[in-house]
Scaffold this motif. Structure first.
Motif, PDB file in Angstrom:
ATOM      1  N   PRO A 158      14.861  32.184  59.097  1.00 40.28           N
ATOM      2  CA  PRO A 158      15.787  33.307  58.953  1.00 40.28           C
ATOM      3  C   PRO A 158      15.933  33.797  57.516  1.00 40.28           C
ATOM      4  CG  PRO A 158      17.009  31.260  59.238  1.00 40.28           C
ATOM      5  CD  PRO A 158      15.565  30.929  59.452  1.00 40.28           C
ATOM      6  N   PHE A 159      15.653  32.938  56.546  1.00 41.57           N
ATOM      7  CA  PHE A 159      15.734  33.359  55.150  1.00 41.57           C
ATOM      8  C   PHE A 159      14.581  34.301  54.809  1.00 41.57           C
ATOM      9  CE2 PHE A 159      17.846  29.232  55.393  1.00 41.57           C
ATOM     10  CZ  PHE A 159      19.075  29.528  54.805  1.00 41.57           C
ATOM     11  N   TRP A 160      13.370  33.909  55.221  1.00 39.79           N
ATOM     12  CA  TRP A 160      12.223  34.772  54.943  1.00 39.79           C
ATOM     13  C   TRP A 160      12.307  36.065  55.740  1.00 39.79           C
ATOM     14  CZ3 TRP A 160       9.078  35.977  51.446  1.00 39.79           C
ATOM     15  CH2 TRP A 160       7.993  36.807  51.723  1.00 39.79           C
ATOM     16  N   TRP A 161      12.697  35.966  56.991  1.00 39.87           N
ATOM     17  CA  TRP A 161      12.813  37.164  57.829  1.00 39.87           C
ATOM     18  C   TRP A 161      13.796  38.155  57.207  1.00 39.87           C
ATOM     19  CZ3 TRP A 161      13.610  36.646  63.851  1.00 39.87           C
ATOM     20  CH2 TRP A 161      13.383  37.884  64.462  1.00 39.87           C
ATOM     21  N   SER A 162      14.891  37.654  56.631  1.00 40.56           N
ATOM     22  CA  SER A 162      15.863  38.530  55.979  1.00 40.56           C
ATOM     23  C   SER A 162      15.271  39.224  54.755  1.00 40.56           C
ATOM     24  CB  SER A 162      17.097  37.721  55.541  1.00 40.56           C
ATOM     25  OG  SER A 162      17.769  37.163  56.647  1.00 40.56           O
ATOM     26  N   ALA A 163      14.374  38.544  54.052  1.00 40.75           N
ATOM     27  CA  ALA A 163      13.816  39.075  52.811  1.00 40.75           C
ATOM     28  C   ALA A 163      12.612  39.985  53.035  1.00 40.75           C
ATOM     29  CB  ALA A 163      13.404  37.914  51.903  1.00 40.75           C
ATOM     30  N   ASP A 164      11.925  39.804  54.134  1.00 40.05           N
ATOM     31  CA  ASP A 164      10.649  40.478  54.364  1.00 40.05           C
ATOM     32  C   ASP A 164      10.832  41.922  54.809  1.00 40.05           C
ATOM     33  OD1 ASP A 164       7.898  40.661  54.538  1.00 40.05           O
ATOM     34  OD2 ASP A 164       7.823  39.928  56.600  1.00 40.05           O
ATOM     35  N   GLU A 165       9.829  42.748  54.551  1.00 38.14           N
ATOM     36  CA  GLU A 165       9.769  44.108  55.094  1.00 38.14           C
ATOM     37  C   GLU A 165       8.317  44.597  55.045  1.00 38.14           C
ATOM     38  OE1 GLU A 165       8.892  46.057  52.544  1.00 38.14           O
ATOM     39  OE2 GLU A 165       9.938  45.289  50.789  1.00 38.14           O
ATOM     40  N   LYS A 166       8.080  45.730  55.704  1.00 34.27           N
ATOM     41  CA  LYS A 166       6.714  46.174  55.961  1.00 34.27           C
ATOM     42  C   LYS A 166       5.960  46.599  54.697  1.00 34.27           C
ATOM     43  CE  LYS A 166       7.882  47.639  60.676  1.00 34.27           C
ATOM     44  NZ  LYS A 166       7.073  46.699  61.443  1.00 34.27           N
ATOM     45  N   PHE A 167       6.649  47.197  53.736  1.00 30.51           N
ATOM     46  CA  PHE A 167       5.956  47.635  52.529  1.00 30.51           C
ATOM     47  C   PHE A 167       5.479  46.429  51.728  1.00 30.51           C
ATOM     48  CE2 PHE A 167       5.755  49.367  48.147  1.00 30.51           C
ATOM     49  CZ  PHE A 167       4.785  50.326  48.374  1.00 30.51           C
ATOM     50  N   PHE A 168       6.326  45.405  51.613  1.00 26.74           N
ATOM     51  CA  PHE A 168       5.898  44.173  50.959  1.00 26.74           C
ATOM     52  C   PHE A 168       4.714  43.557  51.699  1.00 26.74           C
ATOM     53  CE2 PHE A 168       5.827  39.565  51.033  1.00 26.74           C
ATOM     54  CZ  PHE A 168       5.607  39.293  49.691  1.00 26.74           C
ATOM     55  N   ASN A 169       4.779  43.555  53.030  1.00 19.84           N
ATOM     56  CA  ASN A 169       3.668  43.023  53.827  1.00 19.84           C
ATOM     57  C   ASN A 169       2.351  43.676  53.428  1.00 19.84           C
ATOM     58  OD1 ASN A 169       4.998  42.299  57.179  1.00 19.84           O
ATOM     59  ND2 ASN A 169       5.527  41.476  55.200  1.00 19.84           N
ATOM     60  N   ASN A 170       2.366  45.010  53.307  1.00 20.10           N
ATOM     61  CA  ASN A 170       1.149  45.722  52.944  1.00 20.10           C
ATOM     62  C   ASN A 170       0.662  45.329  51.555  1.00 20.10           C
ATOM     63  OD1 ASN A 170       1.446  47.309  55.391  1.00 20.10           O
ATOM     64  ND2 ASN A 170       0.203  48.840  54.378  1.00 20.10           N
ATOM     65  N   ALA A 171       1.600  45.229  50.608  1.00 23.29           N
ATOM     66  CA  ALA A 171       1.221  44.844  49.254  1.00 23.29           C
ATOM     67  C   ALA A 171       0.609  43.450  49.243  1.00 23.29           C
ATOM     68  CB  ALA A 171       2.442  44.906  48.341  1.00 23.29           C
ATOM     69  N   LEU A 172       1.187  42.521  50.004  1.00 21.86           N
ATOM     70  CA  LEU A 172       0.644  41.162  50.090  1.00 21.86           C
ATOM     71  C   LEU A 172      -0.752  41.176  50.699  1.00 21.86           C
ATOM     72  CD1 LEU A 172       1.083  38.097  49.746  1.00 21.86           C
ATOM     73  CD2 LEU A 172       2.036  38.082  52.054  1.00 21.86           C
TER      74      LEU A 172
END
Length: 352
Positions: free
Chosen positions: A81-95
């Motif tokens: 739940p900590f990572w899920w709260s921090a994550d989002e789609k734009f960061f996903n793309n950058a990663l």
């Protein structure tokens, strides 16, 4: 007795099937499964579950807070739940770019309307106008615009021209949006990934109605393409640290582009995914939950943390890790036509 709980909302078929399958597998010997029941949440007090499958906290902040409290007491929450709260789609793309997984060209846009409790002075560091010329040249048309942290196909717009963009951007209120290159695809896949090692590649047609998107009967893709898709699915989920996720790929000219891979409560309704895919996700998630329950220890961190967090915490550079060998189950595939159009962009007026 260790308990596995499932926390859910409007789902009908998956939660009951999951609970039934876990209980069939364990026979009530040491591990059992049930629907999570919450009658109070007290700070630093356990909820009584060794494992919780989270299917709803993205929509219910109270549940997200309760799951973080459970995690600090030793519950293995799927997903973290900590990572899920921090994550989002734009960061996903950058990663994805950093670890070598192809993604569409994507930029992030400030909200069209000022967020609550802000004024123009809150945006002194933001240039007006933005470099729209550079943005359009980079992304091109056709494109898609969608919330950077959204899901469920909400507030998703197809963009075909500058005028189309301005018209739709003006409707986005306080959403922070991504503008993303459209991939005109030949094949399309949606892939379950459970435990960072079990992969199910499914034929998918995103332009159909929801109950018709998981198509059947198309010719299978090449082994080389499927192996590449599998490797990308494993790499993305191992870096992000998701235990239960889906990844979507649009295949253009033989290259699978990761379109969406921030789906930590993915659709698992039998009426939409079909019986075969449903049976796989129930069976695999039940096995994985039992595996996690056996390993769980009270008052310890039993969460999954991705390679991105672990390498950062260890002071190591962000580099591609070799994907762990996992098992893969194949669903199917669809087909489409033409190549993407090139963008033409002129500098428009300021946004606000």
């Amino acid at each position: 007795m260790k308990k596995i709980g499932i926390l859910f909302g409007q789902e009908n078929s998956f939660p009951q099937a999951f609970v039934d399958r876990v209980n069939q597998k364990t026979g009530g010997k040491g591990i059992s499964a049930e629907f999570v029941r919450i009658d109070k949440v007290m700070q630093a007090e356990p909820m009584g579950y060794s494992v919780i499958i989270d299917r709803i906290s993205q929509d219910v902040p109270f549940y997200r807070a309760a799951l973080k409290n459970a995690a600090i007491c030793g519950t293995a929450v799927i997903n973290n739940p900590f990572w899920w709260s921090a994550d989002e789609k734009f960061f996903n793309n950058a990663l994805a770019v950093k670890i070598g997984v192809p993604v569409p060209k994507t930029v992030i846009l400030p909200s069209k309307e000022l967020p609550d409790d802000t004024t123009e002075k809150s945006f002194r560091n933001l240039a007006y106008p933005l470099d729209w010329e550079g943005i359009f040249t980079y992304v091109g048309f056709p494109a898609y615009m969608k919330p950077f942290d959204g899901g469920g196909w909400k507030e998703v717009y197809q963009i075909n021209s500058l005028d189309d963009l301005w018209d739709k951007y003006n409707q986005t209120k306080q959403y922070v949006m991504m503008l993303q290159e459209e991939i005109i695809f030949d094949d399309y896949f949606r892939c379950y990934c459970i435990g960072g090692k079990h992969v199910r590649i499914m034929q998918y047609e995103p332009r159909n109605s929801h109950h018709l998107r998981y198509e059947h009967g198309k010719a299978p893709a090449s082994k080389k393409l499927l192996d590449t898709v599998k490797d990308y699915v494993l790499k993305l989920n191992q870096y992000l640290g998701y235990d239960f996720n889906t990844v979507e790929f649009a295949v253009r000219n033989g290259v699978p582009y990761a379109i969406d891979f921030c789906n930590p409560a993915p659709d698992a309704e039998v009426t939409s995914v079909g019986q075969e895919n449903f049976d796989w996700v129930v069976e695999t998630s039940a096995d994985y939950a039992i595996e996690r329950a056996k390993k769980q220890k009270d008052n310890q961190d039993n969460l999954t943390w991705g390679e991105y967090v672990k390498t950062g915490a260890a002071g190591k550079p962000l580099v591609s890790v070799k994907a762990v060998k996992g098992d893969v189950s194949i669903g199917e595939i669809p087909k489409v036509k033409k190549a993407p159009a090139k963008a033409a962009a002129k500098k428009p007026a300021a946004k606000k």
